[in-house]
Design an enzyme around this catalytic site. Structure first.
Site, PDB file in Angstrom:
ATOM      1  CD  GLU A  35      -2.597   1.712   0.368  1.00 46.83           C
ATOM      2  OE1 GLU A  35      -3.577   0.857  -0.172  1.00 46.83           O
ATOM      3  OE2 GLU A  35      -2.402   2.852  -0.081  1.00 46.83           O
ATOM      4  NE  ARG A  37      -5.497   5.918   0.342  1.00 47.82           N
ATOM      5  CZ  ARG A  37      -6.063   6.841  -0.420  1.00 47.82           C
ATOM      6  NH1 ARG A  37      -6.112   8.069  -0.250  1.00 47.82           N
ATOM      7  NH2 ARG A  37      -6.769   6.394  -1.386  1.00 47.82           N
ATOM      8  CD  GLU A 204     -27.844  11.723 -13.061  1.00 42.57           C
ATOM      9  OE1 GLU A 204     -27.071  11.715 -12.352  1.00 42.57           O
ATOM     10  OE2 GLU A 204     -27.817  11.206 -14.086  1.00 42.57           O
ATOM     11  CB  ALA A 271     -19.866  13.129  -7.905  1.00 48.29           C
ATOM     12  CG  HIS A 446     -44.763  -1.773  18.987  1.00 52.79           C
ATOM     13  ND1 HIS A 446     -44.976  -1.047  17.758  1.00 52.79           N
ATOM     14  CD2 HIS A 446     -45.415  -1.115  20.012  1.00 52.79           C
ATOM     15  CE1 HIS A 446     -45.833   0.017  18.262  1.00 52.79           C
ATOM     16  NE2 HIS A 446     -46.380  -0.224  19.591  1.00 52.79           N
TER      17      HIS A 446
HETATM   18  P1  NAI Z   1     -22.611   7.051  -9.482  1.00 55.14           P
HETATM   19  O1  NAI Z   1     -22.542   6.197 -10.637  1.00 55.14           O
HETATM   20  O2  NAI Z   1     -23.459   6.814  -8.265  1.00 55.14           O
HETATM   21  O3  NAI Z   1     -23.589   8.441 -10.073  1.00 55.14           O
HETATM   22  C1  NAI Z   1     -22.927   8.981 -11.175  1.00 55.14           C
HETATM   23  C2  NAI Z   1     -24.092  10.028 -11.551  1.00 55.14           C
HETATM   24  O4  NAI Z   1     -23.604  10.816 -12.591  1.00 55.14           O
HETATM   25  C3  NAI Z   1     -25.032   9.129 -12.411  1.00 55.14           C
HETATM   26  O5  NAI Z   1     -26.353   9.343 -12.060  1.00 55.14           O
HETATM   27  C4  NAI Z   1     -24.781   9.408 -13.970  1.00 55.14           C
HETATM   28  O6  NAI Z   1     -25.876   9.512 -14.693  1.00 55.14           O
HETATM   29  C5  NAI Z   1     -24.483  10.903 -13.739  1.00 55.14           C
HETATM   30  N1  NAI Z   1     -23.466  11.343 -14.742  1.00 55.14           N
HETATM   31  C6  NAI Z   1     -22.792  10.786 -15.537  1.00 55.14           C
HETATM   32  N2  NAI Z   1     -22.064  11.628 -16.637  1.00 55.14           N
HETATM   33  C7  NAI Z   1     -22.640  12.861 -16.351  1.00 55.14           C
HETATM   34  C8  NAI Z   1     -22.529  14.118 -17.049  1.00 55.14           C
HETATM   35  N3  NAI Z   1     -21.576  14.284 -17.860  1.00 55.14           N
HETATM   36  N4  NAI Z   1     -23.310  15.165 -16.821  1.00 55.14           N
HETATM   37  C9  NAI Z   1     -24.157  15.069 -15.558  1.00 55.14           C
HETATM   38  N5  NAI Z   1     -24.327  13.784 -14.962  1.00 55.14           N
HETATM   39  C10 NAI Z   1     -23.736  12.673 -15.264  1.00 55.14           C
HETATM   40  O7  NAI Z   1     -21.210   7.567  -8.958  1.00 55.14           O
HETATM   41  P2  NAI Z   1     -20.755   8.467  -7.948  1.00 55.14           P
HETATM   42  O8  NAI Z   1     -21.691   9.173  -7.176  1.00 55.14           O
HETATM   43  O9  NAI Z   1     -19.410   9.348  -8.243  1.00 55.14           O
HETATM   44  O10 NAI Z   1     -20.083   7.198  -7.037  1.00 55.14           O
HETATM   45  C11 NAI Z   1     -19.114   6.459  -7.535  1.00 55.14           C
HETATM   46  C12 NAI Z   1     -19.227   5.134  -6.840  1.00 55.14           C
HETATM   47  O11 NAI Z   1     -18.934   5.171  -5.322  1.00 55.14           O
HETATM   48  C13 NAI Z   1     -20.382   4.617  -7.019  1.00 55.14           C
HETATM   49  O12 NAI Z   1     -20.198   3.173  -7.470  1.00 55.14           O
HETATM   50  C14 NAI Z   1     -21.032   4.388  -5.560  1.00 55.14           C
HETATM   51  O13 NAI Z   1     -21.664   3.244  -5.565  1.00 55.14           O
HETATM   52  C15 NAI Z   1     -19.681   4.381  -4.637  1.00 55.14           C
HETATM   53  N6  NAI Z   1     -20.235   5.086  -3.575  1.00 55.14           N
HETATM   54  C16 NAI Z   1     -21.073   4.645  -2.621  1.00 55.14           C
HETATM   55  C17 NAI Z   1     -21.300   5.207  -1.242  1.00 55.14           C
HETATM   56  C18 NAI Z   1     -22.187   4.373  -0.278  1.00 55.14           C
HETATM   57  O14 NAI Z   1     -22.319   3.283  -0.633  1.00 55.14           O
HETATM   58  N7  NAI Z   1     -23.043   5.080   0.257  1.00 55.14           N
HETATM   59  C19 NAI Z   1     -20.878   6.420  -1.311  1.00 55.14           C
HETATM   60  C20 NAI Z   1     -20.123   7.075  -2.251  1.00 55.14           C
HETATM   61  C21 NAI Z   1     -19.767   6.433  -3.272  1.00 55.14           C
END
Ligand code: NAI
Length: 467
Positions: A35, A37, A204, A271, A446
């Protein structure tokens, strides 16, 4: 037989890699983990799940105190003020404690931490910081990084156009934060900064937030976020960004094409997803190719096509989730040790840690239909759950999707303040092959929010009690 330095060398100490290393060592294998980091724990512990949860928790407390239900329950506060430095400090402390915890677990289990980036020389040897290290088995657990958006350059140090790492470290509350991507990261971090006082616009590309989740849940989530004050620009794409001084100007246009317009912001969060980390790993040295999405393909046991080389976590197909990687870490170590490590990829819960939380496991209604199931759906609103009603957190619903013929539970989806905790029982039930009837006839304490899952299961057969 060749003499190796280690039985197992894991590349990457994120939730997949560190868990694989610990389990391998527990099984009596001589194990090292490379690693680069400064601290262990990968993205999740250092710049992902853990720091974001600290900011989500802190910002939730702030919002609750400033605009929440405290007064309703007779708790009077004076003027509520934000001390962002202290909040960021508490986040850093949590990260330090947890990453330090992994270092302790490595020592306890006698896992050697090789500090540096590993690159393959051949299938049984890697270079780590100029040293050659050999291992009988090598596990690739290098995780993923933020997908860049062409035309929008991230500079976390400047703090104007940032990715998730930058958005976790802002030293000011932006006036206007534009989030590009209405997925998990965008909504979690967008919620943090909205609660702390920023105006937040989410751009989005698709016509709904949260791709991959159940359609009805996505729609409901959209309504709730809108009500909370997030401005949603759905079906919209960002085509470019220019930064002048402290202001970014984004060019956006309808996803289907049409007139462009501009949006100004003092902070932009990119994101739009994550991509597997395979660059610089020397995969070419072992003849291991990635698929079209840049992922390393494995078989059910997490073996790659190269003998002795295994892969798990974000770098292989499947949802990029820490808990999926952890389970794969345990399974791969057990398989290396000659045991039968299995991950049931049909039952991987996912949670969005907003307020309310959004969680699901198994098939969405759309996917269940597409797979040819005749289905029955039971729903129960949190507004009819006595505990949620008492606590005044009645937003959301639970939805249980079952096979109409066999009654087997195919998927469970919820929006509720405690959805992330509630979904565990649904995952466990599905792991045991539960019918909706099994959940309906399981005694739930409950008053708890979890009773909503029982009631939604009862609703599959049309017999909930409280609606
Ligand atoms: P995501 O895949 O969840 O969402 C990305 C979004 O960006 C999608 O809705 C997509 O349609 C949109 N998008 C793509 N290109 C675009 C554009 N040019 N303009 C506007 N919208 C656009 O990805 P995210 O939120 O970046 O997360 C990355 C990964 O990290 C995911 O696989 C997620 O599962 C994971 N993650 C999980 C968390 C959790 O389990 N709570 C928390 C944070 C991340």
């Amino acid at each position: 037989m060749a003499d190796y330095d280690y039985d197992v060398l894991v590349i990457g100490a994120g939730p997949g890699g560190y868990v694989a290393a610990i389990r391998a060592a527990q099984l009596g294998l001589k194990t090292a983990c490379a690693e680069s980091r400064e601290t262990l724990g990968g993205t999740c512990l250092n710049v992902g799940c853990i720091p974001s949860k600290a900011l989500l928790h802190g910002s939730e407390l702030f919002e609750e105190a400033a605009h929440g239900t405290l007064a309703k329950f007779g708790v009077r506060t004076g003027k509520v003020e934000l001390d962002l430095g202290t909040l960021q400090g508490e986040k850093a402390t949590a990260v330090k404690e947890l990453t330090g915890g992994i270092e302790y677990l490595f020592k306890k289990n006698k896992v050697t931490w090789l500090k540096g980036k590993a690159a393959f020389k051949d299938a049984h040897s890697v270079d780590v910081a100029g040293e050659t290290v050999t291992a009988k088995n090598i596990v690739i657990a290098t995780g993923s990084s933020v997908t860049p958006l062409p035309g929008v350059e991230v500079d976390n140090a400047k703090g104007i156009v940032v990715d998730s790492t930058g958005a976790l470290a802002l030293d000011r509350v932006p006036n206007h934060l534009v989030v590009i991507g209405g997925g998990v990261i965008g909504l979690e971090l967008g919620s943090v900064w909205r609660r702390l006082g920023a105006k937040v616009t989410v751009v989005e590309y698709l016509d709904q937030l949260l791709p991959g989740m159940d359609g009805e849940i996505r729609k409901e989530a959209g309504k709730l976020f809108k009500k909370q004050g997030l401005e949603l620009r759905l079906s919209t794409k960002v085509t470019g960004a220019a930064v002048k001084g402290k202001i970014a100007t984004l060019t956006i246009e309808p996803a289907a094409g049409g007139d462009a317009e501009t949006l100004e912001a003092d902070c932009v969060l990119v994101a739009i997803g994550r991509r597997p980390n395979t660059e610089g790993l020397g995969l070419e040295a072992i003849g291991l190719e990635t698929n079209q999405r840049g992922q390393i393909e494995t078989d059910h046991d997490f073996r790659t096509r190269v003998d002795g080389v295994w892969a798990i976590g974000d770098v292989i197909p499947g949802p990029m989730l820490a808990h999926k990687a952890e389970d794969e870490g345990i399974a791969v170590a057990e398989n290396i040790a000659g045991q039968h490590g299995i991950v049931n990829h049909a039952v991987i819960p996912s949670v969005v840690y907003t307020m309310p939380e959004i969680a699901g496991v198994g098939l969405t209604e759309e996917a269940a239909k597409e797979a040819g199931h005749a289905i029955k759906v039971g729903k129960f609103p949190m507004a009819a759950n006595s505990r949620a009603k008492t606590n005044r957190d009645t937003e959301g619903l639970v939805k249980v999707i079952a096979d109409a013929e066999t009654d087997r539970v195919l998927g469970v989806w919820c929006i509720a303040s405690l959805a992330g905790t509630m979904i565990a029982q649904a995952a466990q039930a599905m792991e045991f092959g539960a019918l909706s009837e099994d959940i309906a006839y399981t005694c739930h304490a409950h008053p708890t929010h979890s009773e909503a899952i029982k009631e939604a299961a009862m609703a599959v057969r049309g017999k909930p009690i409280h609606i």
